[in-house]
Design a protein around this motif. Sequence first.
Motif, short mmCIF file in Angstrom:
data_model
loop_
_atom_site.label_atom_id
_atom_site.label_comp_id
_atom_site.label_asym_id
_atom_site.label_seq_id
_atom_site.Cartn_x
_atom_site.Cartn_y
_atom_site.Cartn_z
N ARG A 79 9.94 22.38 4.47
CA ARG A 79 9.39 23.00 5.69
C ARG A 79 8.18 23.88 5.35
O ARG A 79 7.18 23.88 6.06
CB ARG A 79 10.46 23.81 6.41
N ARG A 80 8.29 24.63 4.26
CA ARG A 80 7.18 25.51 3.86
C ARG A 80 5.97 24.68 3.45
O ARG A 80 4.83 25.01 3.81
CB ARG A 80 7.62 26.43 2.72
N SER B 285 20.92 33.16 4.75
CA SER B 285 19.93 33.42 5.81
C SER B 285 18.62 33.93 5.23
O SER B 285 17.58 33.86 5.89
CB SER B 285 20.49 34.40 6.84
N ILE C 78 17.12 32.56 2.63
CA ILE C 78 16.42 31.50 1.89
C ILE C 78 15.03 31.23 2.46
O ILE C 78 14.05 31.14 1.71
CB ILE C 78 17.27 30.20 1.86
N GLU C 79 14.93 31.11 3.77
CA GLU C 79 13.62 30.83 4.38
C GLU C 79 12.60 31.91 4.02
O GLU C 79 11.47 31.60 3.63
CB GLU C 79 13.73 30.72 5.91
N ASN C 80 13.00 33.18 4.13
CA ASN C 80 12.07 34.26 3.79
C ASN C 80 11.72 34.25 2.31
O ASN C 80 10.57 34.53 1.94
CB ASN C 80 12.68 35.62 4.16
N HIS C 81 12.69 33.95 1.47
CA HIS C 81 12.43 33.89 0.02
C HIS C 81 11.40 32.80 -0.28
O HIS C 81 10.44 33.03 -1.03
CB HIS C 81 13.73 33.63 -0.74
N VAL C 82 11.59 31.62 0.31
CA VAL C 82 10.65 30.52 0.08
C VAL C 82 9.27 30.88 0.64
O VAL C 82 8.25 30.68 -0.02
CB VAL C 82 11.18 29.20 0.68
N ARG C 83 9.24 31.44 1.84
CA ARG C 83 7.96 31.83 2.44
C ARG C 83 7.23 32.85 1.57
O ARG C 83 6.02 32.78 1.40
CB ARG C 83 8.20 32.40 3.84
N ASP D 5 8.44 19.16 -4.82
CA ASP D 5 9.48 20.00 -4.21
C ASP D 5 10.55 20.36 -5.24
O ASP D 5 11.03 21.51 -5.28
CB ASP D 5 10.13 19.28 -3.02
N ALA E 293 14.11 24.03 2.75
CA ALA E 293 13.21 25.15 3.05
C ALA E 293 11.84 24.94 2.41
O ALA E 293 10.81 25.24 3.02
CB ALA E 293 13.82 26.47 2.60
#
Length: 190
Positions: free
Chosen positions: A176-177, A22, A24-29, A41, A173
């Motif tokens: 998306r980023r 969960s 991963i999105e924050n890490h990539v952002r 990518d 992710a």
Amino acid sequence: MILGGALFWKASLSGYLRGQLSGIENHVRSNMSAAHLGSTDDEVVTSMIDHARVGSLTVDFENPDRTVKEKRISVRDHFSGTVEIDGVSVIKSFQFSGHEPLFDLRPNSYDTAPPHGIVSRGRVAIGYEGRNDPDEIKSAIADQEAQLKKYLDWSKAEVDTHDQSLPRLLKAAVERRRQALIELSKLNDF
């Protein structure tokens, strides 16, 4: 008496791994900015994968340290209560690599007799204190070592499955980023 607390028992490994996913999105952002738009990518994923990977525990069972010491121990009997007798403390420890907190996390496969031990400074120790009964001591240590190996295998299977899913999840992710950064850059010319 077996030494140490229960290993692989304090919390759920699958819960921990879900928490990692969960994030991963924050890490990539947090780690992908407009400066990364010039990279593919796959290049971005490669730069992030090591940080995202949990990695399984590896224990060197081939090179244990063994310690045997005489020790006064307390025993109970039905007539005298607790008395002190001459006994032994036997410890077998192994060097390990990996994320130490994994020793606290219960894999999805488990039984009601987790191994007991002490984890400290890159070593996991199993041991026994009690009367000097070599056959009983050797049997108890062998049982704990077998349980430790079984739980390590169960943990490894779960962690390896998680880690194998990371490139696909990170790539999604990152895609998306990238799209969000491209959309954001369209506002640069207003």
